[in-house]
Motif scaffolding. Structure first.
Motif, PDB file in Angstrom:
ATOM      1  N   ASN B 136       0.741  -1.125  -0.554  1.00  0.00           N
ATOM      2  CA  ASN B 136      -0.147   0.046  -0.054  1.00  0.00           C
ATOM      3  C   ASN B 136       0.562   1.374   0.392  1.00  0.00           C
ATOM      4  O   ASN B 136       0.788   2.116   0.084  1.00  0.00           O
ATOM      5  CB  ASN B 136      -1.344   0.021   1.507  1.00  0.00           C
ATOM      6  CG  ASN B 136      -1.402  -1.318   1.449  1.00  0.00           C
ATOM      7  OD1 ASN B 136      -2.152  -1.925   0.694  1.00  0.00           O
ATOM      8  ND2 ASN B 136      -1.113  -2.056   2.683  1.00  0.00           N
ATOM      9  N   ASP B 137       2.444   0.841  -0.024  1.00  0.00           N
ATOM     10  CA  ASP B 137       3.094   2.046  -0.002  1.00  0.00           C
ATOM     11  C   ASP B 137       3.159   3.148  -1.339  1.00  0.00           C
ATOM     12  O   ASP B 137       3.181   2.650  -2.087  1.00  0.00           O
ATOM     13  CB  ASP B 137       4.290   1.534   0.958  1.00  0.00           C
ATOM     14  CG  ASP B 137       4.254   0.836   2.207  1.00  0.00           C
ATOM     15  OD1 ASP B 137       2.831   1.624   2.622  1.00  0.00           O
ATOM     16  OD2 ASP B 137       5.193   0.080   2.803  1.00  0.00           O
ATOM     17  N   MET B 138       3.813   4.179  -0.850  1.00  0.00           N
ATOM     18  CA  MET B 138       3.684   5.815  -1.577  1.00  0.00           C
ATOM     19  C   MET B 138       5.517   4.545  -2.151  1.00  0.00           C
ATOM     20  O   MET B 138       6.460   4.596  -1.771  1.00  0.00           O
ATOM     21  CB  MET B 138       3.779   7.045  -1.037  1.00  0.00           C
ATOM     22  CG  MET B 138       3.916   7.551  -1.702  1.00  0.00           C
ATOM     23  SD  MET B 138       3.488   9.359  -1.151  1.00  0.00           S
ATOM     24  CE  MET B 138       1.552   9.537  -1.591  1.00  0.00           C
ATOM     25  N   HIS B 159      -2.645  -4.315   6.330  1.00  0.00           N
ATOM     26  CA  HIS B 159      -3.491  -3.648   6.559  1.00  0.00           C
ATOM     27  C   HIS B 159      -5.126  -3.795   5.892  1.00  0.00           C
ATOM     28  O   HIS B 159      -5.128  -2.265   4.892  1.00  0.00           O
ATOM     29  CB  HIS B 159      -2.653  -2.158   6.742  1.00  0.00           C
ATOM     30  CG  HIS B 159      -1.900  -1.691   7.344  1.00  0.00           C
ATOM     31  ND1 HIS B 159      -1.226  -1.543   8.658  1.00  0.00           N
ATOM     32  CD2 HIS B 159       0.017  -1.660   7.155  1.00  0.00           C
ATOM     33  CE1 HIS B 159       0.010  -1.208   9.104  1.00  0.00           C
ATOM     34  NE2 HIS B 159       0.799  -1.393   8.513  1.00  0.00           N
ATOM     35  N   LEU B 161      -7.991  -3.921   4.106  1.00  0.00           N
ATOM     36  CA  LEU B 161      -9.160  -2.883   4.968  1.00  0.00           C
ATOM     37  C   LEU B 161      -9.864  -2.388   3.564  1.00  0.00           C
ATOM     38  O   LEU B 161      -9.890  -3.267   2.855  1.00  0.00           O
ATOM     39  CB  LEU B 161      -8.156  -0.913   4.090  1.00  0.00           C
ATOM     40  CG  LEU B 161      -8.825   0.304   5.278  1.00  0.00           C
ATOM     41  CD1 LEU B 161      -9.155  -0.043   6.633  1.00  0.00           C
ATOM     42  CD2 LEU B 161      -8.507   1.528   5.341  1.00  0.00           C
ATOM     43  N   LYS B 168     -16.909   8.306  -0.058  1.00  0.00           N
ATOM     44  CA  LYS B 168     -17.505   9.848  -1.461  1.00  0.00           C
ATOM     45  C   LYS B 168     -16.475  10.201  -2.236  1.00  0.00           C
ATOM     46  O   LYS B 168     -16.096  10.276  -2.738  1.00  0.00           O
ATOM     47  CB  LYS B 168     -18.227  11.323  -0.944  1.00  0.00           C
ATOM     48  CG  LYS B 168     -19.736  10.226  -0.082  1.00  0.00           C
ATOM     49  CD  LYS B 168     -20.306  11.872  -0.602  1.00  0.00           C
ATOM     50  CE  LYS B 168     -21.844  11.799   0.536  1.00  0.00           C
ATOM     51  NZ  LYS B 168     -22.801  13.054   0.491  1.00  0.00           N
ATOM     52  N   HIS B 169     -15.269   9.711  -1.757  1.00  0.00           N
ATOM     53  CA  HIS B 169     -13.614   9.400  -2.576  1.00  0.00           C
ATOM     54  C   HIS B 169     -14.292   8.121  -3.456  1.00  0.00           C
ATOM     55  O   HIS B 169     -14.715   7.214  -3.615  1.00  0.00           O
ATOM     56  CB  HIS B 169     -12.740   8.786  -1.591  1.00  0.00           C
ATOM     57  CG  HIS B 169     -11.666   9.452  -1.841  1.00  0.00           C
ATOM     58  ND1 HIS B 169     -10.530  10.597  -2.015  1.00  0.00           N
ATOM     59  CD2 HIS B 169     -10.783   8.837  -2.310  1.00  0.00           C
ATOM     60  CE1 HIS B 169      -9.651  10.276  -2.597  1.00  0.00           C
ATOM     61  NE2 HIS B 169      -9.415   9.713  -3.152  1.00  0.00           N
ATOM     62  N   MET B 170     -13.673   8.772  -4.401  1.00  0.00           N
ATOM     63  CA  MET B 170     -13.115   8.273  -5.839  1.00  0.00           C
ATOM     64  C   MET B 170     -12.186   7.181  -6.460  1.00  0.00           C
ATOM     65  O   MET B 170     -11.413   6.764  -6.961  1.00  0.00           O
ATOM     66  CB  MET B 170     -13.193   9.011  -7.491  1.00  0.00           C
ATOM     67  CG  MET B 170     -14.599  10.326  -6.973  1.00  0.00           C
ATOM     68  SD  MET B 170     -16.422   8.720  -7.371  1.00  0.00           S
ATOM     69  CE  MET B 170     -16.781   8.378  -9.087  1.00  0.00           C
ATOM     70  N   GLY B 171     -11.075   7.726  -5.393  1.00  0.00           N
ATOM     71  CA  GLY B 171      -9.779   6.873  -5.665  1.00  0.00           C
ATOM     72  C   GLY B 171     -10.565   5.762  -5.420  1.00  0.00           C
ATOM     73  O   GLY B 171     -10.887   5.037  -4.717  1.00  0.00           O
ATOM     74  N   GLU B 172      -9.282   4.161  -5.769  1.00  0.00           N
ATOM     75  CA  GLU B 172     -10.117   2.829  -5.809  1.00  0.00           C
ATOM     76  C   GLU B 172      -9.642   2.220  -4.198  1.00  0.00           C
ATOM     77  O   GLU B 172      -9.312   2.811  -2.843  1.00  0.00           O
ATOM     78  CB  GLU B 172      -8.828   2.234  -6.277  1.00  0.00           C
ATOM     79  CG  GLU B 172      -8.278   2.715  -7.830  1.00  0.00           C
ATOM     80  CD  GLU B 172      -7.889   3.381  -8.263  1.00  0.00           C
ATOM     81  OE1 GLU B 172      -7.244   4.238  -7.776  1.00  0.00           O
ATOM     82  OE2 GLU B 172      -8.147   3.742  -9.704  1.00  0.00           O
ATOM     83  N   ARG B 174      -8.999  -1.268  -2.276  1.00  0.00           N
ATOM     84  CA  ARG B 174      -7.944  -1.738  -2.138  1.00  0.00           C
ATOM     85  C   ARG B 174      -8.304  -2.801  -2.709  1.00  0.00           C
ATOM     86  O   ARG B 174      -7.504  -3.702  -3.713  1.00  0.00           O
ATOM     87  CB  ARG B 174      -8.368  -2.296  -0.431  1.00  0.00           C
ATOM     88  CG  ARG B 174      -6.305  -3.212   0.011  1.00  0.00           C
ATOM     89  CD  ARG B 174      -5.240  -2.326  -0.272  1.00  0.00           C
ATOM     90  NE  ARG B 174      -5.415  -0.977   0.664  1.00  0.00           N
ATOM     91  CZ  ARG B 174      -4.806  -1.005   2.147  1.00  0.00           C
ATOM     92  NH1 ARG B 174      -4.890  -2.537   2.380  1.00  0.00           N
ATOM     93  NH2 ARG B 174      -5.417   0.048   2.610  1.00  0.00           N
ATOM     94  N   ARG B 177      -7.915  -2.518  -6.532  1.00  0.00           N
ATOM     95  CA  ARG B 177      -6.697  -2.667  -6.591  1.00  0.00           C
ATOM     96  C   ARG B 177      -5.888  -3.527  -6.739  1.00  0.00           C
ATOM     97  O   ARG B 177      -4.981  -4.271  -7.782  1.00  0.00           O
ATOM     98  CB  ARG B 177      -5.199  -1.536  -5.722  1.00  0.00           C
ATOM     99  CG  ARG B 177      -6.136   0.200  -5.511  1.00  0.00           C
ATOM    100  CD  ARG B 177      -5.398   0.736  -3.717  1.00  0.00           C
ATOM    101  NE  ARG B 177      -5.686   1.811  -3.717  1.00  0.00           N
ATOM    102  CZ  ARG B 177      -5.078   2.903  -4.371  1.00  0.00           C
ATOM    103  NH1 ARG B 177      -4.687   2.583  -5.056  1.00  0.00           N
ATOM    104  NH2 ARG B 177      -5.906   4.041  -3.994  1.00  0.00           N
ATOM    105  N   ILE B 178      -6.356  -4.871  -6.050  1.00  0.00           N
ATOM    106  CA  ILE B 178      -5.988  -6.312  -6.155  1.00  0.00           C
ATOM    107  C   ILE B 178      -6.194  -6.521  -7.244  1.00  0.00           C
ATOM    108  O   ILE B 178      -5.936  -7.336  -8.018  1.00  0.00           O
ATOM    109  CB  ILE B 178      -6.454  -6.745  -4.898  1.00  0.00           C
ATOM    110  CG1 ILE B 178      -5.494  -5.787  -3.490  1.00  0.00           C
ATOM    111  CG2 ILE B 178      -5.850  -8.385  -4.907  1.00  0.00           C
ATOM    112  CD1 ILE B 178      -5.802  -6.507  -2.054  1.00  0.00           C
ATOM    113  N   LYS B 179      -7.563  -6.385  -7.723  1.00  0.00           N
ATOM    114  CA  LYS B 179      -8.051  -6.799  -8.962  1.00  0.00           C
ATOM    115  C   LYS B 179      -7.304  -6.301 -10.121  1.00  0.00           C
ATOM    116  O   LYS B 179      -7.513  -6.968 -10.884  1.00  0.00           O
ATOM    117  CB  LYS B 179      -9.660  -6.393  -9.082  1.00  0.00           C
ATOM    118  CG  LYS B 179     -10.259  -7.556 -10.001  1.00  0.00           C
ATOM    119  CD  LYS B 179     -11.937  -6.996 -10.041  1.00  0.00           C
ATOM    120  CE  LYS B 179     -12.611  -7.750 -11.319  1.00  0.00           C
ATOM    121  NZ  LYS B 179     -13.751  -6.762 -11.732  1.00  0.00           N
ATOM    122  N   GLU B 180      -7.327  -5.239 -10.243  1.00  0.00           N
ATOM    123  CA  GLU B 180      -6.220  -4.907 -11.023  1.00  0.00           C
ATOM    124  C   GLU B 180      -4.485  -5.306 -10.694  1.00  0.00           C
ATOM    125  O   GLU B 180      -3.689  -5.520 -12.378  1.00  0.00           O
ATOM    126  CB  GLU B 180      -5.551  -3.322 -11.205  1.00  0.00           C
ATOM    127  CG  GLU B 180      -7.221  -2.571 -10.951  1.00  0.00           C
ATOM    128  CD  GLU B 180      -6.872  -0.959 -11.449  1.00  0.00           C
ATOM    129  OE1 GLU B 180      -7.880  -0.342 -11.220  1.00  0.00           O
ATOM    130  OE2 GLU B 180      -6.103  -0.662 -10.652  1.00  0.00           O
TER     131      GLU B 180
END
Lengths: 235, 235
Positions: B136-138, B159, B161, B168-172, B174, B177-180
């Motif tokens: 999950n890190d930057m 972690h 989640l 209402k946040h449009m970021g992906e 978790r 992300r794992i599907k991607e």
């Protein structure tokens, strides 16, 4: 003259794809009949064709033709001759890898510096900065470099999210992550909330939308800037 | 015989550093007098000395000596002769870069396969998988590779989640992300919630803690497994 829109997101909650910014884009793309779309970031791993269809549908509302860069035999030539460029969101690592693979980093940079209008949303905005080291995305592929288009002299953090003071999750907040970035990197970071964008016109870099943006500088306390602020001195 | 604890987090909400798992660690490290700590992940960009001091303080509660790997002139030799190894959390990219820089990937892998007990938390757990591509890190630094210790035949998402249905946040999320990730990578991913850990003893890989974990396989619906489940067949 550089003419760039660096948007936090393609979509705000409760609204359609690019809907919140379409009026602005009608003006921004006024000189372009056809927009060259770069679908490489593949949100949800959809195909280049599927993603391009989404962009086509959205821009048909303002009577623009959209063509995907993958439809061209020579993508470098496609960039050179584009009326305008749109790089959509998705995964920044996938996008960056594909740009390097097709030798498009320099081609896009040159075209934009020479005046081709460029719209980026989300991952397409991340790559406008010096590096992609402040993306929120999962590193699902390994790009040959984290260096990006460097169209502005700082980094971007799209979909910027304020810390949730009620959260019991122990993962790092966005602010903590960007602070860690500054342990290893000197350049400022602009945290762009969803619904905000930067409009770059040559040396002017103006914050647009209704929300403030958060500026992070190494060894300094982060601060907010109001819509209309000019970031031309930020580096 | 492999003996590994892969923990989602060092700290659960409202409790001290490693407090939730210290009783378990007392048993896990029973054969070790001294624990070799690898502080490379540098949470909040703190120094190796500062980070090692935190580990020292925690393990003094169960009468263990802790030494930082950075205190040794030859870190490879330090790994070879360690009673036990603990890799702390922080930034997975910083950790991985530093492990490659000091040629420790192979050294740690060999030691652990030969039976040196290994505790990882957060970033130190990410590197137990095949790659760090589900961190999950930057990506604040560019490591020479995303390949990791490959101590288990899958990837980890510490972690983990659950999606927030009110957001209402449009970021992906978790899960998205794992599907991607599975659009580009074949191996399963174990989503470990905070307070959970995997205990690997040679071929057995048991989920511990009070919570279920979420298993993601390419082209399959994710599913939950209960504490006590054995993941020995997951690959």
């Amino acid at each position: 003259m550089k003419n760039i829109i660096i948007a936090s997101t393609s979509t705000v909650h409760g609204s359609g794809y690019l809907e919140y910014i379409m009026k602005e884009l009608d003006t921004f793309f006024s000189t372009a009949q056809t927009i060259l779309f770069i679908p490489y970031a593949r949100p949800g791993s959809i195909s280049h064709d599927e993603y391009t269809a989404t962009a086509k549908k959205a821009f048909s509302q303002i009577n623009k033709t959209v063509r995907g860069v993958h439809e061209f035999e020579n993508p470098i030539e496609a960039i050179k001759h584009a009326d305008a460029i749109f790089v959509g969101g998705g995964n920044t690592f996938v996008l960056t890898s594909q740009l390097y693979k097709n030798n498009l980093i320099e081609a896009i940079r040159t075209a934009v510096i020479n005046g081709t209008p460029y719209l980026g949303t989300s991952a397409g905005s991340n790559i406008c900065g010096l590096t992609i080291r402040t993306t929120n995305d999962m590193p699902i592929v390994y790009p040959p470099s984290f260096n990006a288009l460097a169209l502005v002299p700082f980094n971007l953090n799209p979909h910027y999210l304020d810390p949730d003071s009620n959260s019991k999750h122990m993962g790092e907040t966005r602010e903590t992550r960007i602070k860690e970035f500054h342990g290893f990197n000197p350049q400022p970071v602009v945290g762009l909330r969803e619904g905000s964008w930067l409009h770059v016109q040559e040396d002017a870099i103006i914050l647009r939308g209704n929300l403030t943006a958060r500026i992070f500088k190494k060894d300094q306390k982060p601060y907010e800037i109001a819509p209309g602020s000019n970031l031309n001195d930020l580096k």
